[in-house]
Motif scaffolding. Sequence first.
Motif, PDB file in Angstrom:
ATOM      1  N   ASP A 205       0.822  -1.206   0.000  1.00  0.00           N
ATOM      2  CA  ASP A 205       0.000   0.000   0.000  1.00  0.00           C
ATOM      3  C   ASP A 205       0.856   1.255   0.000  1.00  0.00           C
ATOM      4  O   ASP A 205       0.611   2.186  -0.769  1.00  0.00           O
ATOM      5  CB  ASP A 205      -0.920  -0.014   1.225  1.00  0.00           C
ATOM      6  N   ALA A 206       1.870   1.291   0.875  1.00  0.00           N
ATOM      7  CA  ALA A 206       2.618   2.531   1.076  1.00  0.00           C
ATOM      8  C   ALA A 206       4.119   2.316   1.207  1.00  0.00           C
ATOM      9  O   ALA A 206       4.810   3.120   1.824  1.00  0.00           O
ATOM     10  CB  ALA A 206       2.087   3.256   2.307  1.00  0.00           C
ATOM     11  N   ALA A 207       4.638   1.218   0.646  1.00  0.00           N
ATOM     12  CA  ALA A 207       6.082   0.956   0.564  1.00  0.00           C
ATOM     13  C   ALA A 207       6.760   0.744   1.909  1.00  0.00           C
ATOM     14  O   ALA A 207       7.956   0.993   2.053  1.00  0.00           O
ATOM     15  CB  ALA A 207       6.791   2.069  -0.212  1.00  0.00           C
ATOM     16  N   GLN A 208       6.011   0.279   2.912  1.00  0.00           N
ATOM     17  CA  GLN A 208       6.675  -0.203   4.116  1.00  0.00           C
ATOM     18  C   GLN A 208       7.328  -1.552   3.798  1.00  0.00           C
ATOM     19  O   GLN A 208       7.010  -2.185   2.798  1.00  0.00           O
ATOM     20  CB  GLN A 208       5.674  -0.341   5.261  1.00  0.00           C
ATOM     21  N   ASP A 209       8.225  -1.988   4.647  1.00  0.00           N
ATOM     22  CA  ASP A 209       8.938  -3.245   4.429  1.00  0.00           C
ATOM     23  C   ASP A 209       7.941  -4.401   4.474  1.00  0.00           C
ATOM     24  O   ASP A 209       7.368  -4.702   5.521  1.00  0.00           O
ATOM     25  CB  ASP A 209      10.004  -3.424   5.509  1.00  0.00           C
ATOM     26  N   ILE A 210       7.717  -5.056   3.344  1.00  0.00           N
ATOM     27  CA  ILE A 210       6.692  -6.092   3.252  1.00  0.00           C
ATOM     28  C   ILE A 210       7.015  -7.292   4.141  1.00  0.00           C
ATOM     29  O   ILE A 210       6.111  -7.983   4.620  1.00  0.00           O
ATOM     30  CB  ILE A 210       6.505  -6.528   1.781  1.00  0.00           C
ATOM     31  N   LYS A 211       8.289  -7.534   4.401  1.00  0.00           N
ATOM     32  CA  LYS A 211       8.662  -8.667   5.247  1.00  0.00           C
ATOM     33  C   LYS A 211       8.295  -8.427   6.706  1.00  0.00           C
ATOM     34  O   LYS A 211       8.090  -9.371   7.466  1.00  0.00           O
ATOM     35  CB  LYS A 211      10.167  -8.927   5.129  1.00  0.00           C
ATOM     36  N   VAL A 212       8.206  -7.176   7.089  1.00  0.00           N
ATOM     37  CA  VAL A 212       7.881  -6.815   8.469  1.00  0.00           C
ATOM     38  C   VAL A 212       6.412  -6.427   8.613  1.00  0.00           C
ATOM     39  O   VAL A 212       5.727  -6.853   9.544  1.00  0.00           O
ATOM     40  CB  VAL A 212       8.767  -5.646   8.951  1.00  0.00           C
ATOM     41  N   ALA A 213       5.931  -5.623   7.687  1.00  0.00           N
ATOM     42  CA  ALA A 213       4.606  -5.018   7.822  1.00  0.00           C
ATOM     43  C   ALA A 213       3.549  -5.644   6.934  1.00  0.00           C
ATOM     44  O   ALA A 213       2.368  -5.301   7.055  1.00  0.00           O
ATOM     45  CB  ALA A 213       4.702  -3.522   7.515  1.00  0.00           C
ATOM     46  N   GLY A 214       3.943  -6.559   6.039  1.00  0.00           N
ATOM     47  CA  GLY A 214       2.979  -7.106   5.099  1.00  0.00           C
ATOM     48  C   GLY A 214       2.577  -6.057   4.076  1.00  0.00           C
ATOM     49  O   GLY A 214       3.007  -4.897   4.144  1.00  0.00           O
ATOM     50  N   PRO A 215       1.731  -6.406   3.119  1.00  0.00           N
ATOM     51  CA  PRO A 215       1.334  -5.436   2.091  1.00  0.00           C
ATOM     52  C   PRO A 215       0.559  -4.248   2.639  1.00  0.00           C
ATOM     53  O   PRO A 215       0.636  -3.149   2.097  1.00  0.00           O
ATOM     54  CB  PRO A 215       0.462  -6.268   1.145  1.00  0.00           C
ATOM     55  N   ALA A 216      -0.209  -4.451   3.727  1.00  0.00           N
ATOM     56  CA  ALA A 216      -1.068  -3.385   4.242  1.00  0.00           C
ATOM     57  C   ALA A 216      -0.316  -2.345   5.055  1.00  0.00           C
ATOM     58  O   ALA A 216      -0.772  -1.216   5.196  1.00  0.00           O
ATOM     59  CB  ALA A 216      -2.187  -3.986   5.092  1.00  0.00           C
ATOM     60  N   GLY A 217       0.837  -2.699   5.612  1.00  0.00           N
ATOM     61  CA  GLY A 217       1.566  -1.778   6.467  1.00  0.00           C
ATOM     62  C   GLY A 217       1.086  -1.837   7.905  1.00  0.00           C
ATOM     63  O   GLY A 217       0.087  -2.483   8.221  1.00  0.00           O
TER      64      GLY A 217
END
Length: 603
Positions: free
Chosen positions: A188-200
């Motif tokens: 959604d907003a380019a947070q780390d997908i490995k930590v935050a998942g796609p949704a953040g």
Amino acid sequence: MPLLVIRRYWTSYLFCMCILLASCNTQQQTSPLPPGDPDNGGLFLPGNFEAVVVADSLGRARHLTVNTNGDIYVKLTYNDIMHGRGGTVGLRDANNDGKADIITYFGDYKDEGGLPAGMAVHNGYLYTSTVKQIFRNKLQPGELAPSSKTEIIVIDDDEELRKHWHTAKPFAFDSKGHMYVPFGAPTDAAQDIKVAGPAGIPGGKGLDPAPDLEKYAGIWRFDADKKGQTQKDGYKYATGIRSVLAIDWNPMDDCLYVAMNGMDNFHTRYPQVYSAWQAAVLPSEPLLKVTENSNFGWPYAYYDHMLGKNVLQPGYGGDGKTIGRAAQFDVPAMGFPGHWAPMDLLFYKGDQFPERYKQGAFVAFHGSTDRSPYPQAGYIVCFVPFVNGKATNSWEVFADGFTGVDTVFNTSDARYRPMGLAMGPDGSLYISESNKGRIWRVMYKGDKKQFGAAQLAAMEKRKERTYIKTPDEVKDNLGMGGEMNGLVLYNSYCATCHQRDGKGDNNRYPPLVGSNWIVGNKEQLIKVILNGLQGEIKVNGKTFNGVMPAHGGFLDDHAIASIATYINKRFNNESRLVSSAEVTKIRNASGNGSTMVSSHTGN
């Protein structure tokens, strides 16, 4: 190629087949327009427009296209009739009464994911897309279901595709043999997908620089006829574009346009910066004029249609007002309200409609999923007028009536959700919807020279409806939890133990799916989220003994309601929303979220 044919209106079928053999390719272009349905199939349209329901209950329809002989092709999300196979349906109106007499399901492919979209007839081929590939079949005269060999044009060979959001592959063609395909941002907003998942996650920062921009969040250009291309064979035409399903080439200025889906959950992730009202109306769903090397700023910026400016994204230090580095990015042609979910874009090229419609674009809005605690919005087809080749900063309601209700509390309340747009050879506009698979054909029956403000007046008044207007911050607050807000919060605070699929870890943490502790017991669920839980419990026949921390001390009532709504809907198929007021009542009764629930007393 597997196919299923359904024939309707048997009394006229044999007669119609004789006509088809003689003039299948020209009949639709020379025949008079059929009558519209008495109620326009439930639609509200500008004066002197009529609509007829071509077909109903086809399945979960996405984009559609119309061949030069009037045959209609519709892409399905999942074909229930053929158990997932035959993901395309062909429709033929053999006697020109506006209704499909022959309905054919075909296609020996099976889609993966829930967002397949692309469908277009181009240079005699039927182009179709799934999330992993774009392919085509040559259309032969007289055939409804193509018998030709399938040619794969583009393959998405990304091994991480299943983990990503925004994987749909719509497409558009220019006049020089090119095909343009968006590769959506995986998050959604380019947070780390490995930590935050796609949704953040709440308070999360975006990666800087954003690595997603190398392979995603842009438009790639391909050869429309070359087989077996991968993303590496394409040319990166534009970047900074989060997610696109609405895409079309405008012949008036010979340029690509897309309507982008903006970011979500600003209040959930950054409650200190954005109120629930701001998060309901922002960020904009912008209309972008995409030229070579365009950069529209995702994930560093978003477009605020009320300010008319690009604004710095909160994950990169933005506060809703600061422009900062957002000033360096291209500005959209115009902006629609937030979360309306543009699904298709069509520049009208026909002669049937009044002349003004050849100077602008139609946009189909699927409707929002994450505007809570305010009414969900969108669910209409808009028209954007162009003046001197440029989009005006305004839009008109062209087709309404899809929701069937005055207020959409939850997305599932809407009877129909507009999805695809296509133009027939006679200039009729076709609209698909994704809930049941209804197809409308919209026609103009009046004097084109007399069309004007009087015919548009009734549609302008429809902007006052709750699913179209800008909500009043106080009066329109419904106080209901939101499923999409709950998704972000659940993944942040609950998924570590109960897992993203809600099934627990089969060891320390109990499942939420089908849990006898919470199914049908909304009050119990609220209490546990609000106050925590300790002691031995038995869930679905298995004993668990641990401590769940209270969340009431740092999550407000809307956040608790959103988590409960998400758990009920996603894991237990319960449609009723949880309200903030219900959480407030339980919070007050239990001492402001400080009393831990006992497994023995259940309170």
